[in-house]
Structures are given as structure tokens and as C-alpha cells.
Design a protein around this motif. Structure first.
Motif, PDB file in Angstrom:
ATOM      1  N   HIS A  76       0.830  -1.208   0.000  1.00 45.81           N
ATOM      2  CA  HIS A  76       0.000   0.000   0.000  1.00 45.81           C
ATOM      3  C   HIS A  76       0.865   1.258   0.000  1.00 45.81           C
ATOM      4  O   HIS A  76       1.781   1.378   0.802  1.00 45.81           O
ATOM      5  CB  HIS A  76      -0.904   0.059   1.231  1.00 45.81           C
ATOM      6  N   ILE A  77       0.522   2.170  -0.879  1.00 40.55           N
ATOM      7  CA  ILE A  77       1.307   3.397  -0.973  1.00 40.55           C
ATOM      8  C   ILE A  77       1.166   4.242   0.289  1.00 40.55           C
ATOM      9  O   ILE A  77       2.131   4.810   0.797  1.00 40.55           O
ATOM     10  CB  ILE A  77       0.886   4.210  -2.223  1.00 40.55           C
ATOM     11  N   GLY A  78      -0.061   4.254   0.828  1.00 36.63           N
ATOM     12  CA  GLY A  78      -0.299   5.039   2.043  1.00 36.63           C
ATOM     13  C   GLY A  78       0.628   4.597   3.162  1.00 36.63           C
ATOM     14  O   GLY A  78       1.259   5.406   3.856  1.00 36.63           O
ATOM     15  N   THR A  79       0.736   3.284   3.334  1.00 41.05           N
ATOM     16  CA  THR A  79       1.591   2.737   4.380  1.00 41.05           C
ATOM     17  C   THR A  79       3.054   3.095   4.108  1.00 41.05           C
ATOM     18  O   THR A  79       3.783   3.526   5.004  1.00 41.05           O
ATOM     19  CB  THR A  79       1.446   1.206   4.424  1.00 41.05           C
ATOM     20  N   ALA A  80       3.450   2.931   2.865  1.00 43.52           N
ATOM     21  CA  ALA A  80       4.831   3.251   2.497  1.00 43.52           C
ATOM     22  C   ALA A  80       5.147   4.709   2.810  1.00 43.52           C
ATOM     23  O   ALA A  80       6.205   5.046   3.345  1.00 43.52           O
ATOM     24  CB  ALA A  80       5.050   2.982   1.005  1.00 43.52           C
ATOM     25  N   PHE A  81       4.203   5.531   2.489  1.00 40.48           N
ATOM     26  CA  PHE A  81       4.354   6.965   2.694  1.00 40.48           C
ATOM     27  C   PHE A  81       4.641   7.263   4.159  1.00 40.48           C
ATOM     28  O   PHE A  81       5.556   8.001   4.513  1.00 40.48           O
ATOM     29  CB  PHE A  81       3.052   7.648   2.249  1.00 40.48           C
ATOM     30  N   LYS A  82       3.879   6.607   5.034  1.00 40.45           N
ATOM     31  CA  LYS A  82       4.056   6.821   6.469  1.00 40.45           C
ATOM     32  C   LYS A  82       5.372   6.231   6.952  1.00 40.45           C
ATOM     33  O   LYS A  82       6.153   6.882   7.632  1.00 40.45           O
ATOM     34  CB  LYS A  82       2.892   6.191   7.240  1.00 40.45           C
ATOM     35  N   GLU A  83       5.603   4.973   6.601  1.00 38.61           N
ATOM     36  CA  GLU A  83       6.790   4.279   7.077  1.00 38.61           C
ATOM     37  C   GLU A  83       8.071   4.995   6.650  1.00 38.61           C
ATOM     38  O   GLU A  83       9.046   5.024   7.373  1.00 38.61           O
ATOM     39  CB  GLU A  83       6.811   2.843   6.546  1.00 38.61           C
ATOM     40  N   LEU A  84       8.032   5.540   5.458  1.00 42.29           N
ATOM     41  CA  LEU A  84       9.233   6.212   4.960  1.00 42.29           C
ATOM     42  C   LEU A  84       9.269   7.671   5.397  1.00 42.29           C
ATOM     43  O   LEU A  84      10.028   8.482   4.875  1.00 42.29           O
ATOM     44  CB  LEU A  84       9.289   6.126   3.429  1.00 42.29           C
ATOM     45  N   GLU A  85       8.413   7.963   6.331  1.00 41.10           N
ATOM     46  CA  GLU A  85       8.347   9.296   6.945  1.00 41.10           C
ATOM     47  C   GLU A  85       8.223  10.419   5.934  1.00 41.10           C
ATOM     48  O   GLU A  85       8.858  11.460   6.037  1.00 41.10           O
ATOM     49  CB  GLU A  85       9.542   9.497   7.883  1.00 41.10           C
ATOM     50  N   GLU A  86       7.395  10.148   4.960  1.00 43.99           N
ATOM     51  CA  GLU A  86       6.967  11.180   4.028  1.00 43.99           C
ATOM     52  C   GLU A  86       8.096  11.864   3.283  1.00 43.99           C
ATOM     53  O   GLU A  86       8.005  13.009   2.908  1.00 43.99           O
ATOM     54  CB  GLU A  86       6.100  12.223   4.759  1.00 43.99           C
ATOM     55  N   GLU A  87       9.182  11.114   3.092  1.00 46.35           N
ATOM     56  CA  GLU A  87      10.297  11.744   2.400  1.00 46.35           C
ATOM     57  C   GLU A  87      10.183  11.669   0.892  1.00 46.35           C
ATOM     58  O   GLU A  87      10.973  12.245   0.179  1.00 46.35           O
ATOM     59  CB  GLU A  87      11.598  11.084   2.844  1.00 46.35           C
ATOM     60  N   PHE A  88       9.211  10.892   0.450  1.00 48.62           N
ATOM     61  CA  PHE A  88       9.069  10.709  -0.997  1.00 48.62           C
ATOM     62  C   PHE A  88       7.681  11.122  -1.446  1.00 48.62           C
ATOM     63  O   PHE A  88       6.741  11.107  -0.657  1.00 48.62           O
ATOM     64  CB  PHE A  88       9.304   9.240  -1.350  1.00 48.62           C
ATOM     65  N   THR A  89       7.579  11.477  -2.718  1.00 46.45           N
ATOM     66  CA  THR A  89       6.252  11.822  -3.218  1.00 46.45           C
ATOM     67  C   THR A  89       5.523  10.534  -3.579  1.00 46.45           C
ATOM     68  O   THR A  89       6.131   9.475  -3.756  1.00 46.45           O
ATOM     69  CB  THR A  89       6.330  12.674  -4.497  1.00 46.45           C
ATOM     70  N   GLU A  90       4.207  10.662  -3.687  1.00 38.43           N
ATOM     71  CA  GLU A  90       3.396   9.504  -4.039  1.00 38.43           C
ATOM     72  C   GLU A  90       3.835   8.966  -5.393  1.00 38.43           C
ATOM     73  O   GLU A  90       3.937   7.762  -5.608  1.00 38.43           O
ATOM     74  CB  GLU A  90       1.921   9.896  -4.089  1.00 38.43           C
ATOM     75  N   GLU A  91       4.125   9.902  -6.294  1.00 43.66           N
ATOM     76  CA  GLU A  91       4.510   9.472  -7.638  1.00 43.66           C
ATOM     77  C   GLU A  91       5.801   8.656  -7.597  1.00 43.66           C
ATOM     78  O   GLU A  91       5.906   7.607  -8.229  1.00 43.66           O
ATOM     79  CB  GLU A  91       4.674  10.711  -8.523  1.00 43.66           C
ATOM     80  N   GLU A  92       6.763   9.133  -6.818  1.00 41.69           N
ATOM     81  CA  GLU A  92       8.024   8.395  -6.704  1.00 41.69           C
ATOM     82  C   GLU A  92       7.783   6.988  -6.171  1.00 41.69           C
ATOM     83  O   GLU A  92       8.326   6.007  -6.679  1.00 41.69           O
ATOM     84  CB  GLU A  92       8.989   9.145  -5.773  1.00 41.69           C
ATOM     85  N   LEU A  93       6.933   6.917  -5.135  1.00 38.88           N
ATOM     86  CA  LEU A  93       6.671   5.616  -4.536  1.00 38.88           C
ATOM     87  C   LEU A  93       5.998   4.683  -5.528  1.00 38.88           C
ATOM     88  O   LEU A  93       6.340   3.505  -5.628  1.00 38.88           O
ATOM     89  CB  LEU A  93       5.795   5.783  -3.293  1.00 38.88           C
ATOM     90  N   ARG A  94       5.060   5.243  -6.274  1.00 36.57           N
ATOM     91  CA  ARG A  94       4.331   4.379  -7.211  1.00 36.57           C
ATOM     92  C   ARG A  94       5.243   3.910  -8.345  1.00 36.57           C
ATOM     93  O   ARG A  94       5.166   2.765  -8.777  1.00 36.57           O
ATOM     94  CB  ARG A  94       3.106   5.106  -7.762  1.00 36.57           C
TER      95      ARG A  94
END
Ligand code: ADP
Ligand code: MG
Ligand code: ZN
Length: 734
Positions: A704-722
Motif C-alpha cells: 500500500h502506498i499510504g503505508t509506504a508513505f508513512k513508514e518512509l516518513e513522508e520523504e518521498f512523493t506519491e509518484e516516486e513511490l508508485r
């Protein structure tokens, strides 16, 4: 014994009914209506679709001297009726822009000679001076206005040309008018009478209740699958599916076709002969299902339509009722299913943005009613008949002829809050509609409240611990149950009835029905999906657990996170459809042939074993296949990425957003096709940042991108993660 004139007319009519049309009895009000117009009275007929309005003017025209003028909005509709009448040996003609000069002359000749009994015209042809001139020389019997609701802006089908009808009729002389409609709201009726200046008319109103129709509203989740299931459960039966856009019509027809359902599209954008062919194929039962915009159906008289599905919410309850009215005209089975989502309503609201203020207000009000209907926990028949101004006792909705009667909803104690709501209406002088009353009860400050000083009232904020949805439920149920009267012509201003004031003086226990909360159901669903819980799910629990166990084992063997192999929704689907061949498995959402070849074998073996063990019939018919035309974009994306085309360029080539492109790519990956987007990623994400995300996905339990976003402490944009997730999945899973 001598007969009275009325008796002579009556037996003559009856004889003609049999002689010309072959019917042995009138239906409902038909005879009374005919007598009214034959006596030269203005006549107004309100009958539901399929009740037999046409006959109400056709037969009187046949027995009268001269020609009756029939005004009708659609050329196709006119042609249909003229053809039918001609087939019965009646001289009926139409006058419209499709005629050439010599045809026109013939029509005029037959009208002037009195041979022609019915002349069908579109309102715009009547505005031409030459036509008026010629009609002034003809003997005319009366004027019939079919689909008369087109005259009202309050209807769902307003046609500006209809506004001028009265002016035109006046030029034809002093003729009796018969107006007919299946739209029943008091406001539309009033508009018709006023615009045609026939307030003196005899009014004939039939009940709108269609006893044989079953009404159901479902949340719009997994619609495509639900559709296939529904249609396959009604194999070989005729049905109509309504969508809002032409694009959706085509997509859906194709999707059904791919799933072995004989379906054809119908919308105004199709070539006219394609459209006619498709309509004929449906009427002749070469096609079972017609997927259509609302362009389809007016004047279509197929008696055995067994279901009408609203894929998208309609713009008004009038429209909904007219469209569902096309089911079960023969009095037998008729299923009406609507898929509802608040998003659809929001979309429709957006369409209204550019309209003029009053029109926009109307449209908004109609949508509010539509939403309330979808969400109500009350008997749907009671709700909709109330909307059309009819009182109905839900005890008659037997045997459970709507979803809410079949599965009664929970009730709650509403006595005290009903008192508050009635007081709110009284204290604001009965000049406001539901949404303002709910604002007052909740103590919401807005322009109206301010300018009317409603914040100074005791009742202001008296119900602030409850939300707008709640107060809407209370206020609406008070209206449907006769404590309020709604003035539809006045944006639904609420008046308190005698029953309402009596209740306030001598309260008694009221228990109201809880609304549906489709959005909450949806969230609930999603939550279930995330934790993989099976509460009340339709899939096979035991198999699902086995599949999960197998996935875990394989994940461990291959040193991969489980979701890389198959995601939970894919396993759920396997536990629903029991695929036992690679082809079947490849049809599962999120699985493609690539994945089947890579991981499928042990899963197929497990399912096959399970199916034999438990003697399960594999329901190959619930396997949902994706339409090919959808995959056109996919193929394009794959090709372009192969050629290392910049993603931004792909977006602009196809006029899609980056978000849409990413979604498409995710789909591609989850279905088992590799996408190598290193060329793009390397360009926009630095190497060590790439590594961080990659490592994260390798160890993560979910993608889940949402989870990744949190775990990675919001250092990346959603687009980067996806993007990185796509890379990761391509390298590991495929
Ligand atoms: P509406 O315009 O009210 O939707 P139509 O005029 O198209 O309905 O009529 C619907 C169907 O009912 C037609 O097939 C028509 O032939 C049939 N019908 C109308 N009146 C009678 C009657 N008295 N007896 C039997 N069938 C009738
Ligand atoms: Mg009709
Ligand atoms: Zn009911």
C-alpha cells in the motif's frame, strides 16, 4: 327503449376499439378520457408509461370528422406510431423536416380532403407560416400533445420549442386540447396546465404504482462483476442497462459481449442505421441486452423487458421512474436495479455548473431527491409514489417487492427529534426546505440563517449533536409519512400538515427507519479487504485460507513478500470463481498469463484438488473477462515504454493524467507483464533514494502506498513511490 347519446357514442367507440385495434376492453381511464375530448373539453391525462395513452387520442381521432393534430417531440416516435396506425388501416401522416416536396404535397392533399385522421407534427414544423396557412384551410378535430411534460422546465426532458405550442395552437382556431404525460409531479402538471392555458381541463390521473416491478438499489462496488452475475442469473431474458455517457455505453456493451452476453449499444452518437439495427435486434430478441443512454426507450413498446439496470444514477426520479417503467409492461416479472454512488451525484452536479441559476437550482433539487431515494430505508414504492403525490401504504408492497421491504431496515426512536424538526419548520414560518431546516437544527451559520435571524431562534442548534444526514432522514420521513407537505414547485418548501401539528400537541411514539449508508459500506469493504477478514463475504473462506497458506509458503521459498505473488483481492476472487485452468486463472483481476505461468501451477493444483474434494461445481460463468478495447490503451502504454518514451509524453499523446497513466501501468504489472521504466526513474529519482524505497518494498508486508508513505516518513512523493513499486513488482513478481 331509446339509447342516450352517451350510450351511442360509447358503444360506437367500443366497436371501433375492437374493429380497428382488436382490443375488447378499455384500460383504466381510457374511455372516460375519450368521452371528454369527444365532448370538446380540454383534457389532461396522467398515466404511467405503458398504460396506453396513445389510444386516448387515436381512437377519438378516428371517430371524429377531420384531422387531429398530434404534437410529439421525437421524429422516431412519430414514425413508429404512424407506421402502426397505417398497419391498422388508418390514414395517419407526419409532417416534419424529413419529407421531400412531393411527399409534403401528398400529405397536405390528404389532410385537406379529410382522409387523414391523424397528422403528427413536431413543434418546430408548426412554427412555419406556410404550414399554419395550410392548416387554416383544413378541418381539424382537436390537438393532442403527447409527452406534454416536455413543456415544463421542471420535467426531466424540457424542450424549449414546447413553450410556444399554445401560441401556435391559437393560430389554428379554437380547438380542444388533450395533453398527455407520464410525469406526475404536481409542479410539472401545474406547468402544463398553465402553459397550455387549460386550467379548466378535465384531469384523469391513474395510479403510478407498478405492482409487478421489484426495486432495488445497490452500492456501486464491483459493478461489472455484479452485472455479469445478475445477467447470467436472468439468462435469455431481455433487459436494458442505462448509462450516462456514450463512452460508458460502448465500453459496457463490449465488456458484456466479451463475457458471452448478447449485448448491443444504443446512443444518439451512433450512426442512425446502426442505431436502428441495434434497436431492432433487441426488439426481435437477437440481442438480450441493450446498453443505452436515455436516448433509448421513449415510445419503445417491448412488453417483456425483464430487467432495467441503472449503471449510473439518473438525473431525476422522474427519469428513473420512466426508465424503470419499461420493465414488465406485460404485468409479469420486472427487476429494477440501480447501482448508486455519491460520486455519481457529484459528477452530475458538475455538469450543472454552467446552467443558468434557476435551472441549476432545479437540477440540484432533483438530484437531492434522487439521492434521498437511493439512501432511504423506507419502502421504495412508498417513497417514490409519495414523490409523485400519491399516498401509498407499504403494507401493500407484497411480497417484499422492494429491497427495503424484503430486508426491513433497523428502526430507531424518533419521537423527540421529530418534535424538534416540526418546530423548526414552524418557527421559520414554513418557508424553507429540508436543507435549511437541517442547518437550523444543527446550528450552522450561513447567509440565509443570518439574513432571517434564525440564529436567534430557540430551535437554532437544538440538534447540534447529530449530523446533516441524520436530520435529513428525520425531515424526509416526516414528509413521506404525511407530517409535512413538500411544495415541489417551490424548491421543496416544507409546510406542516394537520397531522404534524396534531402530533406536536399530542406526541406519540415514532420509530423511523435507518437510511442506507453506501459510502460507509464501501469503506467497510475496503477495510475488510486490507485485513483480509472474511466477515460476511461471498467468497469461500476455507479455500481462501488455504490459498493464503500456500502463498506464504511459496513466498518464503522464493524469499519474496507474499503480495508480490498474488494480492489478497486476487485470492478472494479465486476463492469465488474456482479457476482450474491457466486460462481461467488469467482472467482473475490482478493476474495475467505471465503470472499464471510464473506462480500459477501450485495454486491451480490446490484449487482443483479442493474442488473435487468438496464436489464444487466450478462456476465458470462468473469468470469476468475484460473487454479488449480497454486493453488498447494498455498495449499502447507497453509499446511506448518499450521504446523508452518519456512518461509525460505518453500522457499527452493520450490526453491522460500522470495519475491515470500510473494506474494503467500498475494494472499492467499486477496482471503479470514486466515494465522496464528504469530509463525514466533514473532520470527523476537519485540512486540512493531509489535504493531506500526498493529496500522498503522488499521488506514490507504490504505494498500500500499510504503505508509506504508513512513508514518512509513522508520523504518521498506519491509518484516516486508508485514508480518504484512498478519497478519493484516488474523485477520481482513478473
Ligand atoms: P404509453 O404511451 O402510455 O406509454 P402506449 O400508448 O404506448 O402507452 O401503450 C402501451 C401498450 O398498451 C401498447 O402496446 C398498446 O397497444 C397497449 N394497449 C393500449 N390500450 C389497450 C387496451 N385497451 N387493451 C389492450 N392493450 C392496450
Ligand atoms: Mg406514449
Ligand atoms: Zn416496499
Amino acid at each position: 327503449m331509446s339509447e342516450t347519446l352517451a350510450e351511442v357514442v360509447s358503444s360506437h367507440l367500443k366497436a371501433k376499439l375492437k374493429e380497428v385495434f382488436g382490443f375488447s376492453a378499455f384500460r383504466g381511464n381510457q374511455e372516460a378520457v375519450m368521452n371528454s375530448i369527444l365532448e370538446g373539453k380540454n383534457t389532461f391525462v396522467i398515466m404511467p408509461t405503458g398504460a396506453g395513452k396513445s389510444l386516448c387520442y387515436q381512437l377519438p381521432a378516428i371517430v371524429s370528422d377531420g384531422t387531429a393534430i398530434v404534437i410529439s417531440p421525437l421524429i422516431a416516435l412519430m414514425k413508429n406510431q404512424v407506421d402502426q396506425l397505417n398497419a391498422f388501416g388508418i390514414n395517419a401522416q407526419f409532417l416534419n423536416s424529413t419529407l421531400n416536396k412531393s411527399e409534403m404535397n401528398r400529405v397536405k392533399k390528404e389532410v385537406l380532403s379529410g382522409e387523414c385522421k391523424l397528422l403528427y407534427v413536431a413543434p418546430e414544423s408548426l412554427t412555419k407560416d406556410e404550414n399554419i396557412l395550410f392548416l387554416n384551410n383544413a378541418k381539424l378535430s382537436f390537438v393532442a400533445i403527447d409527452e406534454a411534460h416536455c413543456i415544463s422546465e421542471w420535467g426531466h426532458d424540457f424542450r424549449p420549442e414546447y413553450r410556444r405550442i399554445k401560441y401556435i395552437i391559437d393560430q389554428l382556431g379554437n380547438l380542444p386540447i388533450i395533453a398527455l404525460t407520464a410525469t406526475a409531479t404536481p409542479k410539472v402538471q401545474e406547468d402544463i396546465l398553465k402553459n397550455l392555458e387549460i386550467e379548466d381541463a378535465n384531469i384523469y390521473r391513474s395510479s403510478f404504482n407498478r405492482k409487478n416491478l421489484y426495486y432495488e438499489v445497490k452500492p456501486k462496488v464491483n459493478v461489472n462483476k455484479a452485472l455479469i452475475k445478475f445477467i447470467k442469473n436472468h439468462k435469455g431474458k431481455s433487459g436494458i442497462i442505462y448509462c450516462l455517457s456514450r463512452k460508458k455505453v460502448e465500453e459496457l456493451a463490449e465488456f458484456l459481449r466479451v463475457n458471452d452476453i448478447k449485448a448491443l449499444p444504443y446512443h444518439a452518437g451512433l450512426d442512425s442505421h446502426v442505431r436502428e439495427n441495434n434497436q431492432d435486434a433487441f426488439l426481435n430478441e437477437q440481442a438480450d441486452v441493450i446498453v443505452a443512454t436515455i436516448a433509448f426507450g421513449m415510445g419503445i413498446d417491448k412488453p417483456d423487458v425483464r430487467f432495467v439496470i441503472h449503471y449510473d444514477a439518473p438525473k431525476s426520479l422522474e427519469g428513473y421512474y420512466q426508465e424503470t417503467g419499461r420493465a414488465g409492461r406485460d404485468g409479469l416479472e420486472g427487476n429494477c436495479v440501480m447501482f448508486f454512488s455519491e460520486n455519481d451525484i457529484i459528477k452530475l452536479e458538475k455538469f450543472n455548473k454552467d446552467k443558468a441559476v434557476t435551472e441549476r437550482e432545479n437540477a440540484k433539487y432533483l438530484l437531492e431527491e434522487m439521492t434521498a431515494f437511493a439512501e432511504t430505508g423506507l419502502c421504495r414504492r412508498k417513497f417514490i409514489l409519495n414523490y409523485f403525490g400519491e399516498v401509498y401504504d407499504e403494507a401493500e408492497c407484497k411480497p417484499g417487492m422492494c429491497d427495503n421491504c424484503r430486508h426491513p431496515r433497523e428502526r430507531f426512536e424518533a419521537t423527540e427529534d421529530a418534535k424538534f424538526a416540526i418546530r423548526a419548520a414552524l418557527d421559520t414560518d414554513q418557508r424553507f426546505g429540508i436543507s435549511h431546516l437541517s442547518d437550523v437544527l444543527m446550528g450552522v451559520m450561513n447567509d440565509y440563517v443570518e439574513s432571517y435571524h434564525h440564529d436567534k431562534l430557540d430551535i437554532f442548534g437544538a440538534g447540534k449533536e447529530k449530523d446533516a444526514k441524520y436530520w435529513n432522514t428525520i425531515l424526509r420521513q416526516l414528509a413521506v409519512n404525511g407530517f409535512f407537505e413538500k411544495e415541489i414547485e417551490n424548491y421543496g418548501v416544507i409546510k406542516v400538515t394537520e397531522k404534524g401539528t396534531a402530533f406536536l400537541e399530542n406526541p406519540y411514539e415514532l420509530r423511523f427507519v435507518k437510511d442506507h449508508d453506501f459510502e460507509a459500506d464501501l469503506l467497510e469493504d475496503e477495510k475488510d479487504d486490507q485485513v483480509g477478514s472474511a466477515g460476511g463475504k461471498s467468497y469461500d473462506d476455507a479455500l481462501f485460507e488455504l490459498l493464503k497458506g500456500l502463498r506464504k509458503k511459496i513466498a518464503k521459498e522464493r524469499n519474496l513478500p507474499p503480495y508480490v505473488i498474488f494480492q489478497d483481492p486476487s485470492l478472494e476472487e479465486m476463492a469465488t470463481t474456482y479457476p482450474t485452468s491457466p486460462e481461467e486463472m488469467a482472467q482473475i483481476n490482478g493476474v495475467g498469463m505471465g503470472k499464471v505461468q510464473k506462480f500459477g501451477k501450485p495454486f491451480l493444483e490446490l484449487i482443483t484438488h479442493y474442488v473435487t474434494e468438496n464436489e464444487i461445481e466450478t462456476a465458470a460463468d462468473v469468470v469476468v473477462k475484460t473487454a479488449v478495447n480497454k486493453s488498447k490503451l494498455k498495449i499502447f502504454v507497453i509499446q511506448q515504454i518499450d521504446r523508452k518514451v518519456d512518461l509525460d509524453d505518453i500522457c499527452s499523446q493520450k490526453s491522460i493524467s500522470m495519475d491515470e497513466l500510473l494506474q494503467e501501468m500498475e494494472h499492467i504489472c499486477y496482471s503479470g507483464t514486466k515494465l522496464n521504466i528504469d530509463y525514466y526513474i533514473d532520470h527523476i529519482i537519485e540512486e540512493d533514494r531509489q535504493q531506500q524505497i526498493y529496500d522498503y518494498f522488499l521488506g514490507a508486508l504490504t505494498d500500500h502506498i499510504g503505508t509506504a508513505f508513512k513508514e518512509l516518513e513522508e520523504e518521498f512523493t506519491e509518484e516516486e513511490l508508485r514508480l518504484m513499486r512498478i519497478k519493484f513488482l516488474s523485477e520481482y513478481a513478473n
